[in-house]
Design an enzyme around this catalytic site. Structure first.
Site, PDB file in Angstrom:
ATOM      1  N   HIS A   1       1.810   2.182  -3.437  1.00 36.49           N
ATOM      2  CA  HIS A   1       0.759   2.903  -4.172  1.00 36.49           C
ATOM      3  C   HIS A   1       0.859   4.409  -3.960  1.00 36.49           C
ATOM      4  CE1 HIS A   1      -1.801  -0.065  -6.069  1.00 36.49           C
ATOM      5  NE2 HIS A   1      -1.857  -0.781  -4.960  1.00 36.49           N
TER       6      HIS A   1
ATOM      7  N   GLU B   1       0.822  -1.216   0.000  1.00 36.63           N
ATOM      8  CA  GLU B   1       0.000   0.000   0.000  1.00 36.63           C
ATOM      9  C   GLU B   1       0.855   1.264   0.000  1.00 36.63           C
ATOM     10  OE1 GLU B   1      -2.941  -0.469  -0.864  1.00 36.63           O
ATOM     11  OE2 GLU B   1      -3.126  -2.577  -0.321  1.00 36.63           O
TER      12      GLU B   1
END
EC number: 3.5.1.88
Length: 173
Positions: A137, A134
């Site tokens: 990202h 994550e």
């Protein structure tokens, strides 16, 4: 409950570098709640704001997918990495694609929580992998970027094939 639209690879907005959150507010917490709703609806275990076209450094994670261990990371920074672990990863922005990605087995992360309080925590195994995925990202990086050019080429072919079985608004190319 608000379900946000997921961006699908190869949407260029997934490559956007997210801005730090300046102040945690009611709006920030609404984004967080909507992100959890979206993640649970899509049956994911982690979601970065970038994936829902919100370019702020916000991550939500729940490894159990059932509102049991909701974790929020705002402006996260991984400060330490040790060991290597490689397991298949997938992504809500690249559905039905699973590839083995080497990640650090144990990490230390500093972040703000949903109330704006600073905290530091250690994570290992699946949680460490999910956090690293994550955080990537937030900096415009996808799990497939960790793969060889040959594997990426194969994935592109697979995505084209899969996209024919999805409606355009579910998995656009």
């Amino acid at each position: 409950m608000s379900i946000l639209e997921i961006l699908y690879y190869p949407d260029k907005r997934l490559r956007t570098i997210a801005d730090p959150v300046v102040a945690v507010s009611d709006d920030t917490n609404q984004i967080i709640n909507d992100m959890f709703d979206t993640m649970y609806f899509k049956k994911g275990i982690g979601l970065a704001a970038t994936q829902v076209n919100i370019h702020q450094q916000i991550i939500v994670i729940d490894l159990y997918k059932k509102n049991k261990q909701r974790l929020v990371f705002i402006n996260p920074s991984i400060t330490k990495k040790t060991g290597i672990i490689s397991i298949p990863e997938s992504c809500l922005s690249i559905p039905q694609i699973y590839e083995i990605v080497p990640r650090s087995e144990k990490i230390t992360i500093q972040s703000l929580d949903q109330y704006g309080n600073k905290f530091e925590m250690e994570a290992n195994n699946l949680l460490a992998i999910c956090i690293q995925h994550e955080v990537d990202h937030l900096f415009g990086k996808l799990f497939i970027d960790h793969l060889s050019p040959l594997k990426i080429k194969k994935i592109h072919k697979k995505i084209k094939k899969l996209s024919k079985t999805f409606k355009k608004n579910q998995f656009p190319l």
